[in-house]
Design a protein around this motif. Structure first.
Motif, PDB file in Angstrom:
ATOM      1  N   LYS A  57       0.849  -1.188   0.000  1.00 50.57           N
ATOM      2  CA  LYS A  57       0.000   0.000   0.000  1.00 50.57           C
ATOM      3  C   LYS A  57       0.881   1.233   0.000  1.00 50.57           C
ATOM      4  O   LYS A  57       1.910   1.283   0.676  1.00 50.57           O
TER       5      LYS A  57
ATOM      6  N   SER B 176       0.249   5.749  -0.623  1.00 52.70           N
ATOM      7  CA  SER B 176      -0.631   6.879  -0.956  1.00 52.70           C
ATOM      8  C   SER B 176       0.191   8.151  -1.070  1.00 52.70           C
ATOM      9  O   SER B 176       1.213   8.302  -0.407  1.00 52.70           O
TER      10      SER B 176
ATOM     11  N   LYS C 133      -4.928   7.285  -2.704  1.00 60.21           N
ATOM     12  CA  LYS C 133      -4.352   5.938  -2.680  1.00 60.21           C
ATOM     13  C   LYS C 133      -3.880   5.549  -4.078  1.00 60.21           C
ATOM     14  O   LYS C 133      -4.661   5.547  -5.027  1.00 60.21           O
TER      15      LYS C 133
ATOM     16  N   ASN D 269      -2.955  -0.204  -3.611  1.00 56.48           N
ATOM     17  CA  ASN D 269      -3.870  -0.712  -2.596  1.00 56.48           C
ATOM     18  C   ASN D 269      -3.880  -2.234  -2.636  1.00 56.48           C
ATOM     19  O   ASN D 269      -4.477  -2.833  -3.530  1.00 56.48           O
ATOM     20  N   ASP D 270      -3.166  -2.859  -1.705  1.00 56.34           N
ATOM     21  CA  ASP D 270      -3.093  -4.322  -1.604  1.00 56.34           C
ATOM     22  C   ASP D 270      -2.550  -4.985  -2.873  1.00 56.34           C
ATOM     23  O   ASP D 270      -3.132  -5.935  -3.400  1.00 56.34           O
TER      24      ASP D 270
END
Length: 103
Positions: free
Chosen positions: A10, A12, A17, A20-21
């Motif tokens: 992750k 940002s 973001k 994300n994963d």
């Protein structure tokens, strides 16, 4: 290339973001393209993998070793990166520049 494993990365920029994963296993000899629209996080992903940007969460493994536990020298012996754009005006080939990280 050595084996590279990304697990739940992750990242940002402020509240925006970018990663994300993100999870993926890269295997030796595998040719992988990272494709996407401008601003979708391709360069950010590479910068996080290389440690130029600090991930918010997740794990990165190189040859089953956690990257954060490797010294910069150990890391440089295992993986190289060259940016698309550079402010350096070096009279070297790309291969010669990449080999500099191995020293």
């Amino acid at each position: 290339m050595k084996s590279l494993k990304l697990k739940n990365l992750k990242y940002s920029y402020g509240d925006y973001k970018i990663l994300n994963d993100i999870s993926y296993n890269f295997f030796p000899g595998e040719l992988v393209g990272i494709l996407g629209a401008n601003g979708c996080g391709k360069s950010t992903l590479l910068k996080v993998i290389m440690g130029f940007l600090e991930k918010e969460e997740g794990e990165i493994y190189l040859d089953n070793l956690e990257v954060e536990k490797l010294s910069r020298k150990e890391f440089a012996k295992k993986i190289s990166f060259i940016a698309q754009k550079s402010n350096q005006n070096l009279n070297f080939t790309v291969l010669e520049i990449l080999k500099l990280g191995r020293v």
